[in-house]
Scaffold this motif. Structure first.
Motif, PDB file in Angstrom:
ATOM      1  N   ALA A  48       8.695 124.023  62.772  1.00 36.44           N
ATOM      2  CA  ALA A  48       8.026 123.380  61.644  1.00 36.44           C
ATOM      3  C   ALA A  48       8.927 123.363  60.416  1.00 36.44           C
ATOM      4  CB  ALA A  48       6.717 124.097  61.329  1.00 36.44           C
ATOM      5  N   LEU A  49       9.854 124.320  60.352  1.00 38.77           N
ATOM      6  CA  LEU A  49      10.796 124.375  59.237  1.00 38.77           C
ATOM      7  C   LEU A  49      12.051 125.088  59.710  1.00 38.77           C
ATOM      8  CD1 LEU A  49      11.386 123.982  56.152  1.00 38.77           C
ATOM      9  CD2 LEU A  49      10.488 126.299  55.855  1.00 38.77           C
ATOM     10  N   SER A  50      13.191 124.486  59.406  1.00 44.95           N
ATOM     11  CA  SER A  50      14.457 125.140  59.740  1.00 44.95           C
ATOM     12  C   SER A  50      15.369 125.120  58.520  1.00 44.95           C
ATOM     13  CB  SER A  50      15.141 124.449  60.928  1.00 44.95           C
ATOM     14  OG  SER A  50      15.461 123.116  60.595  1.00 44.95           O
ATOM     15  N   ALA A  51      16.273 126.087  58.479  1.00 44.69           N
ATOM     16  CA  ALA A  51      17.253 126.167  57.405  1.00 44.69           C
ATOM     17  C   ALA A  51      18.556 126.681  57.995  1.00 44.69           C
ATOM     18  CB  ALA A  51      16.764 127.095  56.301  1.00 44.69           C
ATOM     19  N   GLU A  52      19.619 125.981  57.715  1.00 45.38           N
ATOM     20  CA  GLU A  52      20.939 126.358  58.212  1.00 45.38           C
ATOM     21  C   GLU A  52      20.929 126.557  59.730  1.00 45.38           C
ATOM     22  OE1 GLU A  52      22.699 129.522  55.926  1.00 45.38           O
ATOM     23  OE2 GLU A  52      21.978 128.662  54.051  1.00 45.38           O
ATOM     24  N   ASP A  53      20.321 125.616  60.414  1.00 47.42           N
ATOM     25  CA  ASP A  53      20.236 125.600  61.883  1.00 47.42           C
ATOM     26  C   ASP A  53      19.433 126.753  62.484  1.00 47.42           C
ATOM     27  OD1 ASP A  53      21.671 123.225  62.062  1.00 47.42           O
ATOM     28  OD2 ASP A  53      23.588 124.281  62.121  1.00 47.42           O
ATOM     29  N   ASP A  54      18.649 127.447  61.673  1.00 45.58           N
ATOM     30  CA  ASP A  54      17.791 128.516  62.175  1.00 45.58           C
ATOM     31  C   ASP A  54      16.329 128.117  61.985  1.00 45.58           C
ATOM     32  OD1 ASP A  54      19.777 130.325  62.987  1.00 45.58           O
ATOM     33  OD2 ASP A  54      19.928 131.178  60.960  1.00 45.58           O
ATOM     34  N   GLU A  55      15.527 128.412  62.973  1.00 39.31           N
ATOM     35  CA  GLU A  55      14.094 128.150  62.875  1.00 39.31           C
ATOM     36  C   GLU A  55      13.471 129.194  61.959  1.00 39.31           C
ATOM     37  OE1 GLU A  55      10.183 127.806  65.757  1.00 39.31           O
ATOM     38  OE2 GLU A  55      12.169 127.635  66.632  1.00 39.31           O
ATOM     39  N   MET A  56      12.867 128.747  60.896  1.00 36.28           N
ATOM     40  CA  MET A  56      12.238 129.651  59.933  1.00 36.28           C
ATOM     41  C   MET A  56      10.726 129.761  60.167  1.00 36.28           C
ATOM     42  SD  MET A  56      14.987 130.420  58.427  1.00 36.28           S
ATOM     43  CE  MET A  56      14.456 131.427  57.078  1.00 36.28           C
ATOM     44  N   ILE A  57      10.117 128.626  60.510  1.00 34.46           N
ATOM     45  CA  ILE A  57       8.676 128.591  60.755  1.00 34.46           C
ATOM     46  C   ILE A  57       8.422 127.822  62.041  1.00 34.46           C
ATOM     47  CG2 ILE A  57       6.436 127.767  59.906  1.00 34.46           C
ATOM     48  CD1 ILE A  57       7.478 128.171  57.069  1.00 34.46           C
ATOM     49  N   THR A  58       7.592 128.405  62.898  1.00 32.00           N
ATOM     50  CA  THR A  58       7.195 127.752  64.143  1.00 32.00           C
ATOM     51  C   THR A  58       5.790 127.198  63.985  1.00 32.00           C
ATOM     52  OG1 THR A  58       8.509 129.341  65.416  1.00 32.00           O
ATOM     53  CG2 THR A  58       6.860 128.072  66.633  1.00 32.00           C
ATOM     54  N   GLY A  59       5.607 125.951  64.393  1.00 26.96           N
ATOM     55  CA  GLY A  59       4.285 125.339  64.374  1.00 26.96           C
ATOM     56  C   GLY A  59       3.630 125.493  65.734  1.00 26.96           C
ATOM     57  N   HIS A  60       2.419 126.046  65.744  1.00 35.55           N
ATOM     58  CA  HIS A  60       1.668 126.259  66.978  1.00 35.55           C
ATOM     59  C   HIS A  60       0.423 125.373  66.951  1.00 35.55           C
ATOM     60  CE1 HIS A  60       3.961 129.948  67.904  1.00 35.55           C
ATOM     61  NE2 HIS A  60       3.939 130.140  66.596  1.00 35.55           N
ATOM     62  N   TYR A  61       0.299 124.496  67.916  1.00 38.72           N
ATOM     63  CA  TYR A  61      -0.874 123.639  68.046  1.00 38.72           C
ATOM     64  C   TYR A  61      -1.728 124.218  69.160  1.00 38.72           C
ATOM     65  CZ  TYR A  61       1.723 120.373  65.157  1.00 38.72           C
ATOM     66  OH  TYR A  61       2.409 119.779  64.124  1.00 38.72           O
ATOM     67  N   VAL A  62      -2.920 124.662  68.806  1.00 38.18           N
ATOM     68  CA  VAL A  62      -3.774 125.359  69.767  1.00 38.18           C
ATOM     69  C   VAL A  62      -5.026 124.536  70.075  1.00 38.18           C
ATOM     70  CG1 VAL A  62      -4.907 126.747  67.970  1.00 38.18           C
ATOM     71  CG2 VAL A  62      -4.898 127.567  70.316  1.00 38.18           C
ATOM     72  N   HIS A  63      -5.342 124.490  71.344  1.00 43.59           N
ATOM     73  CA  HIS A  63      -6.523 123.797  71.863  1.00 43.59           C
ATOM     74  C   HIS A  63      -7.539 124.880  72.213  1.00 43.59           C
ATOM     75  CE1 HIS A  63      -8.496 120.637  74.436  1.00 43.59           C
ATOM     76  NE2 HIS A  63      -9.001 121.743  74.962  1.00 43.59           N
ATOM     77  N   ILE A  64      -8.749 124.761  71.676  1.00 40.30           N
ATOM     78  CA  ILE A  64      -9.791 125.755  71.909  1.00 40.30           C
ATOM     79  C   ILE A  64     -11.003 125.058  72.506  1.00 40.30           C
ATOM     80  CG2 ILE A  64     -11.343 127.413  70.806  1.00 40.30           C
ATOM     81  CD1 ILE A  64      -9.081 127.733  68.689  1.00 40.30           C
TER      82      ILE A  64
END
Length: 114
Positions: free
Chosen positions: A41-57
């Motif tokens: 969901a967000l990266s900086a300097e080629d590193d993943e800073m935030i992961t986006g999780h889409y969840v089905h319930i």
């Protein structure tokens, strides 16, 4: 904490089984969840800073009363835990006479929280 544990911990106070992916129990009312997309969901300097999780319930129940309670309480608890509702819809499975509510949420997790 991983997001699977966050979902489970968040929904456990509802007093119904909450399971990842498949349910093999005997209860008529239960909640099942899985992730249908997980990406950067967000990266900086080629590193993943935030992961986006889409969840089905999925909420499954034969009780209209439980259906009404859970369709209100599940989103409320998830919102409090930092999830954002994407969409939802109702279904009724005539063959099994089960009410089925589908909810989809998004959760942004800072890599430092994992």
């Amino acid at each position: 904490m991983n997001v699977r544990a966050i979902v489970k911990k968040t929904l456990e106070p509802l007093g119904v089984p909450v399971v990842f992916s498949t349910y093999g129990g005997e209860e008529d009312t239960y909640i099942r969840f899985f992730f249908y997309n997980q990406n950067t969901a967000l990266s900086a300097e080629d590193d993943e800073m935030i992961t986006g999780h889409y969840v089905h319930i999925d909420i499954f129940t034969k009780s209209p009363k439980e259906y009404a309670r859970l369709e209100i309480e599940v989103p409320k608890l998830l919102k409090t835990a930092g999830f954002y509702r994407r969409n939802q819809y109702d279904d009724y499975e005539e063959e099994t006479e089960i009410y089925h509510k589908v909810l989809r949420f998004f959760y942004a997790q800072n890599k430092e929280e994992e």
